[in-house]
Design an enzyme around this catalytic site. Structure first.
Site, PDB file in Angstrom:
ATOM      1  N   ASP A 151       0.842  -1.208   0.000  1.00  0.00           N
ATOM      2  CA  ASP A 151       0.000   0.000   0.000  1.00  0.00           C
ATOM      3  C   ASP A 151       0.874   1.255   0.000  1.00  0.00           C
ATOM      4  O   ASP A 151       0.587   2.230  -0.694  1.00  0.00           O
ATOM      5  CB  ASP A 151      -0.934  -0.013   1.217  1.00  0.00           C
ATOM      6  CG  ASP A 151      -1.801  -1.262   1.239  1.00  0.00           C
ATOM      7  OD1 ASP A 151      -2.247  -1.676   0.160  1.00  0.00           O
ATOM      8  OD2 ASP A 151      -1.999  -1.832   2.321  1.00  0.00           O
ATOM      9  N   HIS A 178      -5.312  -3.863   5.228  1.00  0.00           N
ATOM     10  CA  HIS A 178      -4.838  -4.115   3.860  1.00  0.00           C
ATOM     11  C   HIS A 178      -5.978  -4.631   2.982  1.00  0.00           C
ATOM     12  O   HIS A 178      -5.913  -5.722   2.441  1.00  0.00           O
ATOM     13  CB  HIS A 178      -3.661  -5.100   3.874  1.00  0.00           C
ATOM     14  CG  HIS A 178      -3.147  -5.418   2.499  1.00  0.00           C
ATOM     15  ND1 HIS A 178      -2.619  -4.459   1.661  1.00  0.00           N
ATOM     16  CD2 HIS A 178      -3.114  -6.570   1.790  1.00  0.00           C
ATOM     17  CE1 HIS A 178      -2.277  -5.014   0.510  1.00  0.00           C
ATOM     18  NE2 HIS A 178      -2.564  -6.298   0.562  1.00  0.00           N
TER      19      HIS A 178
HETATM   20  C1  LMR Z   1      -2.491  -6.530  -3.400  1.00  0.00           C
HETATM   21  O1  LMR Z   1      -2.688  -5.562  -2.675  1.00  0.00           O
HETATM   22  O2  LMR Z   1      -2.230  -6.407  -4.604  1.00  0.00           O
HETATM   23  C2  LMR Z   1      -2.497  -7.910  -2.796  1.00  0.00           C
HETATM   24  O3  LMR Z   1      -3.054  -7.863  -1.523  1.00  0.00           O
HETATM   25  C3  LMR Z   1      -3.160  -8.932  -3.637  1.00  0.00           C
HETATM   26  C4  LMR Z   1      -4.644  -8.707  -3.853  1.00  0.00           C
HETATM   27  O4  LMR Z   1      -5.410  -9.677  -3.734  1.00  0.00           O
HETATM   28  O5  LMR Z   1      -5.037  -7.596  -4.181  1.00  0.00           O
END
Ligand code: LMR
Length: 327
Positions: A151, A178
Site C-alpha cells: 500500500d 490491507h
Molecule cells: C495486493 O494488494 O495487490 C495484494 O493484496 C493482492 C490482492 O489480492 O489484491
C-alpha cells in the site's frame, strides 16, 4: 549468520521474493519451502553468485520443520490468490487454514523467529496466526507482522507520478488495514506535499491506493493478483526488519497486534481496536515501539481511520470465529 525461510517459495510471489532475498547481502542462509517445485527453485537460485546458501524443502521428511529449524526470519506468501470479482475476504476460508497450519509449525519449531505474513486477507490471517501462537504459549506481538508495504509502495509510486517526483524520494504513511477502505493513506503527511493536486485528484489518488490490488487482478484476468510488486514490497519490508535485527535504526508500517508492542497499548485503547497497520521502529527483537501518529491526522483522515477500524474489527471477528472452530 542470518537464516531466512520462505514458505510458499515456488508460487507467484514466492519466486520473485526468493530471488530478491537471494541477492541481499543481509542474508546468509535461505530455506525455500513449498508443497511443489521448491527443490527446483532452490537449485535455480543456488547458481546466483551471491553470498547466501539456498536449500529447497518439500512436505516429505518433515520438510517444513526442517526448513524452519534455526530460522531468524520467516516470510509467508503461501495460499490462494484472488481472481476477478473476488475480494480478499473471499480467500479467507482457504488461506486461514493454510496460515493456521503453517503457524503451528512455526510455534513448534521457530517460536523465536520474526514472522512476516503476506497471505491474504491480511486483516484476518494475522489474527489467526496470533491466536495460534497464543495457544502454543509462544506469542510475542513484537515478532509477528502482516505485510502491508504494498500500500505504501503504491502510494509512493502514484504520488511520484502525479507530482513528477522520483517515487524513491516520496514518503507517505499508509495505515489501517490491507483491503479497500481499511487502507488509509495519510496524504497530509506526504513528502512532497500533495497540496498542488485538486480535490478530485486527491480523491482519485486515495481510491487508487485503496483499490490498487483490484487493478492488477483485473489486468491479470484470471491469472491471479499482484506477485511482482508484492514480492518487491515484501522484500523492502524484510530488509527493514533485517536492518533492525542487525542493530540498525529502521522503521516501517505493518499490521500488528497493538497491545503487545510498546506504545501500541495506548493507541489500542484510544482507538478501541486491537489490530492495525501502524508505523513502528524495529530492533534486534522485532518491533521496538509503535509511533503515535494520531495527533498528526486531519479530521478527514480520522474519519477514514474510524471507517477502517470498523472494517478491521469485522475481519478480526471472522478470524476469531475460525480459530475457535479450528482448535
Ligand atoms: C495486493 O494488494 O495487490 C495484494 O493484496 C493482492 C490482492 O489480492 O489484491
Amino acid at each position: 549468520m542470518v537464516k531466512v525461510v520462505v514458505i510458499g517459495a515456488a508460487g507467484g510471489i514466492g519466486q520473485p521474493l526468493s530471488m530478491l532475498l537471494k541477492m541481499s547481502p543481509l542474508i546468509d542462509e535461505l530455506a525455500l519451502y513449498d508443497v511443489v517445485n521448491s527443490i527446483g527453485v532452490a537449485a535455480d537460485l543456488s547458481h546466483v553468485s551471491s553470498v547466501s546458501s539456498v536449500t529447497g524443502y518439500l512436505p516429505v521428511n518433515n520438510g517444513l520443520e526442517q526448513a524452519l529449524s534455526n530460522a531468524d526470519v520467516v516470510l509467508i506468501p503461501a495460499g490462494m490468490a484472488r481472481k476477478p470479482g473476488m475480494t480478499r475476504d473471499d480467500l479467507f476460508k482457504i488461506n486461514a487454514g493454510i496460515v493456521a497450519n503453517i503457524t503451528q509449525s512455526i510455534a513448534k519449531k521457530a517460536p523465536q523467529a520474526l514472522v512476516l505474513l503476506i497471505s491474504n486477507p491480511i486483516n484476518s490471517t494475522v489474527p489467526v496466526a496470533v491466536e495460534v501462537m497464543k495457544r502454543y504459549g509462544v506469542f510475542d506481538a513484537r515478532r509477528l507482522f502482516g505485510v502491508t508495504t504494498l500500500d505504501t509502495v503504491r502510494a509512493r509510486t502514484f504520488i511520484g507520478q502525479l507530482t513528477h517526483t522520483n517515487p524513491r524520494e516520496v514518503s507517505v504513511p499508509v495505515i489501517g488495514g490491507h483491503s479497500g477502505v481499511t487502507i488509509v493513506p495519510l496524504l497530509s503527511q506526504s513528502k512532497p506535499s500533495t497540496a498542488c493536486l485538486s480535490e478530485e485528484e486527491r480523491e482519485n489518488l486515495i481510491h487508487r491506493v485503496r483499490f490498487g490490488g483490484d487493478e492488477i487482478v483485473q489486468a491479470k484476468a484470471g491469472a491471479g493478483s499482484a506477485t511482482l510488486s508484492m514480492a518487491y514490497a515484501a522484500f523492502r519490508f524484510a530488509e527493514i526488519v533485517l536492518e533492525g535485527y542487525e542493530g540498525e535504526d529502521s522503521s516501517s508500517t505493518s499490521f500488528v497486534y497493538l497491545p503487545g508492542i510498546p506504545g501500541g497499548q495506548e493507541l489500542a485503547q484510544k482507538l478501541d481496536v486491537e489490530y492495525l497497520s501502524v508505523p513502528m521502529l524495529f530492533g534486534p527483537n522485532g518491533a521496538i515501539k509503535v509511533v503515535n501518529m494520531l495527533d498528526k491526522l486531519t479530521p478527514e483522515e480520522l474519519d477514514m481511520l474510524n471507517v477502517a477500524i470498523d472494517g478491521v474489527k469485522d475481519n478480526v471477528k471472522k478470524a476469531m470465529e475460525f480459530v475457535n472452530q479450528y482448535f
